[in-house]
Design an enzyme around this catalytic site. Structure first.
Site, mmCIF file in Angstrom:
data_model
loop_
_atom_site.group_PDB
_atom_site.id
_atom_site.type_symbol
_atom_site.label_atom_id
_atom_site.label_comp_id
_atom_site.label_asym_id
_atom_site.label_seq_id
_atom_site.Cartn_x
_atom_site.Cartn_y
_atom_site.Cartn_z
ATOM 1 N N CYS A 111 0.812 -1.231 0.000
ATOM 2 C CA CYS A 111 0.000 0.000 0.000
ATOM 3 C C CYS A 111 0.839 1.273 0.000
ATOM 4 O O CYS A 111 0.308 2.361 -0.234
ATOM 5 C CB CYS A 111 -0.946 -0.018 1.190
ATOM 6 S SG CYS A 111 -1.888 -1.539 1.276
ATOM 7 N N HIS A 252 -3.765 6.711 1.688
ATOM 8 C CA HIS A 252 -4.120 5.348 1.300
ATOM 9 C C HIS A 252 -5.512 5.031 1.839
ATOM 10 O O HIS A 252 -5.816 5.271 3.015
ATOM 11 C CB HIS A 252 -3.077 4.368 1.855
ATOM 12 C CG HIS A 252 -3.484 2.944 1.728
ATOM 13 N ND1 HIS A 252 -3.938 2.413 0.541
ATOM 14 C CD2 HIS A 252 -3.545 1.934 2.642
ATOM 15 C CE1 HIS A 252 -4.244 1.143 0.724
ATOM 16 N NE2 HIS A 252 -4.025 0.825 1.993
ATOM 17 N N ASN A 282 -10.088 -1.257 -0.328
ATOM 18 C CA ASN A 282 -8.646 -1.032 -0.266
ATOM 19 C C ASN A 282 -7.995 -1.653 -1.507
ATOM 20 O O ASN A 282 -7.939 -2.871 -1.634
ATOM 21 C CB ASN A 282 -8.127 -1.677 1.025
ATOM 22 C CG ASN A 282 -6.635 -1.547 1.202
ATOM 23 O OD1 ASN A 282 -5.904 -1.266 0.268
ATOM 24 N ND2 ASN A 282 -6.170 -1.779 2.423
HETATM 25 O O1 UT7 Z 1 -3.839 -1.605 3.438
HETATM 26 C C1 UT7 Z 1 -3.018 -1.970 4.463
HETATM 27 C C2 UT7 Z 1 -3.373 -1.294 5.677
HETATM 28 N N1 UT7 Z 1 -4.497 -1.954 6.301
HETATM 29 C C3 UT7 Z 1 -5.200 -1.303 7.189
HETATM 30 O O2 UT7 Z 1 -4.948 -0.146 7.432
HETATM 31 C C4 UT7 Z 1 -6.273 -2.018 7.962
HETATM 32 C C5 UT7 Z 1 -6.293 -1.520 9.390
HETATM 33 N N2 UT7 Z 1 -7.281 -2.186 10.238
HETATM 34 C C6 UT7 Z 1 -8.616 -1.959 10.095
HETATM 35 O O3 UT7 Z 1 -9.046 -1.250 9.212
HETATM 36 C C7 UT7 Z 1 -9.549 -2.579 11.121
HETATM 37 O O4 UT7 Z 1 -8.785 -3.091 12.180
HETATM 38 C C8 UT7 Z 1 -10.451 -3.713 10.527
HETATM 39 C C9 UT7 Z 1 -11.487 -3.128 9.590
HETATM 40 C C10 UT7 Z 1 -9.589 -4.741 9.815
HETATM 41 C C11 UT7 Z 1 -11.199 -4.391 11.681
HETATM 42 O O5 UT7 Z 1 -11.975 -3.435 12.392
HETATM 43 P P1 UT7 Z 1 -11.916 -3.378 13.985
HETATM 44 O O6 UT7 Z 1 -12.863 -2.342 14.430
HETATM 45 O O7 UT7 Z 1 -10.475 -3.237 14.370
HETATM 46 O O8 UT7 Z 1 -12.493 -4.761 14.373
HETATM 47 P P2 UT7 Z 1 -11.841 -5.850 15.349
HETATM 48 O O9 UT7 Z 1 -10.721 -6.546 14.663
HETATM 49 O O10 UT7 Z 1 -11.602 -5.226 16.684
HETATM 50 O O11 UT7 Z 1 -13.054 -6.859 15.520
HETATM 51 C C12 UT7 Z 1 -14.228 -6.516 16.248
HETATM 52 C C13 UT7 Z 1 -15.171 -7.680 16.144
HETATM 53 C C14 UT7 Z 1 -14.532 -9.035 16.456
HETATM 54 O O12 UT7 Z 1 -15.481 -9.818 17.134
HETATM 55 P P3 UT7 Z 1 -15.393 -9.994 18.731
HETATM 56 O O13 UT7 Z 1 -14.039 -10.587 18.999
HETATM 57 O O14 UT7 Z 1 -15.538 -8.600 19.286
HETATM 58 O O15 UT7 Z 1 -16.531 -10.907 19.037
HETATM 59 C C15 UT7 Z 1 -14.292 -9.608 15.092
HETATM 60 O O16 UT7 Z 1 -14.270 -11.014 15.089
HETATM 61 O O17 UT7 Z 1 -15.678 -7.764 14.808
HETATM 62 C C16 UT7 Z 1 -15.495 -9.101 14.341
HETATM 63 N N3 UT7 Z 1 -15.295 -9.039 12.890
HETATM 64 C C17 UT7 Z 1 -16.313 -9.035 12.027
HETATM 65 N N4 UT7 Z 1 -17.650 -9.075 12.211
HETATM 66 C C18 UT7 Z 1 -18.409 -9.047 11.127
HETATM 67 C C19 UT7 Z 1 -14.132 -8.973 12.207
HETATM 68 N N5 UT7 Z 1 -14.396 -8.911 10.892
HETATM 69 C C20 UT7 Z 1 -15.724 -8.965 10.749
HETATM 70 C C21 UT7 Z 1 -16.586 -8.949 9.652
HETATM 71 N N6 UT7 Z 1 -17.928 -8.987 9.884
HETATM 72 N N7 UT7 Z 1 -16.129 -8.887 8.373
#
Ligand code: UT7
Length: 326
Positions: A111, A252, A282
């Site tokens: 990225c 990005h 992305n």
């Molecule tokens: O391009 C390279 C750079 N990449 C990035 O910059 C990505 C950076 N990270 C992010 O954008 C975010 O961390 C994500 C979008 C990947 C995830 O969002 P988040 O708010 O950090 O979610 P999380 O990982 O804290 O997960 C919260 C909950 C979890 O469930 P529990 O453990 O709270 O029960 C996950 O299992 O959301 C769950 N979860 C989902 N639920 C529904 C994770 N992915 C999904 C999904 N649908 N697709």
């Protein structure tokens, strides 16, 4: 010696997937995806669309816009982490667009790839080595996604964006800063994980086979929100520019919440952030040139305005470029 961005172009595959369509294959919802990421849909390259074809389409648009013949290019830099050929796809791109006189090479930096490629191009122009350079950021991340991993599969889309840069008395690229922290590498990887081993005599020599994208989303999120504002501030300080003098920020496109958090940290209105995540997700190395091309076509960016580009991602790598648009 000035470095002038002469034109832009972009391309995405026709096939697009809405958030709702993921509800059939994984446990997720349109609501979760759109509120947590800002993404509504993404475009995916079907089997007939290669990375090279996408890159060539974006490149041709940029060349046509600048009225530059492919044969007039001195150099092609293709930023991609998903080449059609592991040895690099810049040569394939060169052949595809008929840039017979240019040399061509790839840059692999996910990225941050486009930022690094544009800085590289500007150095070749400043040194007087080359006059006209095509810089393309293109990725087909869909080829490397585990469609059962809900933490990554909803995020990525495919696309390409291109700029033509040339030697000029006006200068578009005012300054830049590029950074790497390899200690954080494990947070975002697409590892070579050999499953089969071959033998050279009695010695095992593993056969290369790349796995799927693996990301620690929380760690990458924290890293982006901390490092991106810092690198932007450093770049602007070095140029004696204040944050208020910047007209547009093209970062990005990974997550709208990341962009909002960065806008907060920089104390800038979110309206200065150019975003198109909603439509593309992305797109890795393509995301910045794709957003730049759209912003130019929408007449958002006007001559004389200051634009900050900033990329971040695997490596982990990050960086920023300050432009004065001409
Ligand atoms: O391009 C390279 C750079 N990449 C990035 O910059 C990505 C950076 N990270 C992010 O954008 C975010 O961390 C994500 C979008 C990947 C995830 O969002 P988040 O708010 O950090 O979610 P999380 O990982 O804290 O997960 C919260 C909950 C979890 O469930 P529990 O453990 O709270 O029960 C996950 O299992 O959301 C769950 N979860 C989902 N639920 C529904 C994770 N992915 C999904 C999904 N649908 N697709």
């Amino acid at each position: 010696m000035g470095v002038h961005i002469l034109s832009t172009g972009s391309s995405v595959p026709n096939f697009s997937v809405e958030n709702q369509q993921f509800e059939d294959i994984i446990e997720t919802s349109d609501h979760w995806i759109s509120t947590r990421t800002g993404i509504k849909k993404r475009h995916l390259a079907t089997s007939s669309i290669s990375l090279t074809k996408l890159a060539a389409e974006a490149a041709t648009k940029a060349l046509n816009q600048a009225n530059i013949n492919p044969e007039d290019l001195d150099l092609i830099i293709l930023a991609t982490s998903t080449p059609d050929d592991l040895f690099g796809s810049a040569s394939q791109l060169q052949a595809e667009i008929g840039a017979t006189k240019s040399t061509a090479f790839d840059i692999t930096a996910a990225c941050s790839g486009f930022i690094i490629a544009l800085v590289t191009a500007s150095q070749f122009i400043k040194s007087g080595s080359y006059n006209t350079i095509l810089v393309v950021g293109a990725d087909t991340m869909s080829r490397w996604i585990d469609w059962s991993d809900r933490t990554t599969c909803i995020l990525f889309g495919d696309g390409a964006g291109a700029v033509v840069v040339g030697k000029s008395s006006v200068n578009s690229i005012l300054g830049f800063k590029l950074c790497t922290d390899g200690r954080l590498n494990s947070h975002l990887q697409l590892m070579n994980s050999p499953l089969t081993s071959q033998k050279f005599g009695s010695t095992a020599v593993p056969k290369g086979k790349y796995d799927y994208i693996k990301m620690n989303g929380k760690e990458v999120y924290k890293f982006a929100v901390f490092q991106v504002p810092a690198v932007i501030k450093t770049c602007l300080n070095d140029l004696n520019l204040s944050i208020d003098e910047v007209d547009w920020f093209i970062l990005h496109q990974a997550n709208t919440r990341i962009l909002e958090a960065i806008a907060n940290r920089l104390s800038i209105p979110f309206s200065k952030m150019i975003t198109n995540l909603e439509n593309y997700g992305n797109t890795s190395a393509a995301s910045i040139p794709l957003a730049l091309d759209e912003a130019i076509k929408d007449n958002k960016i006007q001559p004389g305005q200051i634009v900050v580009l900033s990329g971040f991602g695997a490596g982990l790598t990050w960086g920023a470029i300050v432009l004065r648009w001409h």
